[in-house]
Scaffold this motif. Sequence first.
Motif: not given
Length: 122
Positions: A19-23, A95-104
């Motif tokens: 549902d979400e990704c965050f730090i 700090c929320r971030f888009d899960e697409g960043l996981l593949f960057e």
Amino acid sequence: NDAFRDIHGPGYYFHIGLDECFIGSGIWHPDPPTATRIRQHIVDQPRAWQAARRIAADGTSFQFFGEQLKRVPRGFPADHRAVEDLKRKDFIVTCRFDEGLLFEPDIVDFVAERYAEAAPLM
């Protein structure tokens, strides 16, 4: 181990979920003596707290998260300039971030930079 189940200490957190990704950074649900020490630090060291508070000042990266008390805890000034922070039950930022960043390829740098930003809270 059951002995460690209810220990809530300060730290950095990296969450990947459906549902979400965050730090995150800070301390979630500190025990009463620890919460009192944090609040006393806010009162005794207002400049240090304001430096920590600036992490979430612009709202673009981190935001404070967690529950708050309805009133200032006994023994703390109700007219303190950081009264809303004295009412916190949790002293964490996320700090929320888009899960697409996981593949960057720069995900590690992104996380390291956010943790560095959050260092004053720690």
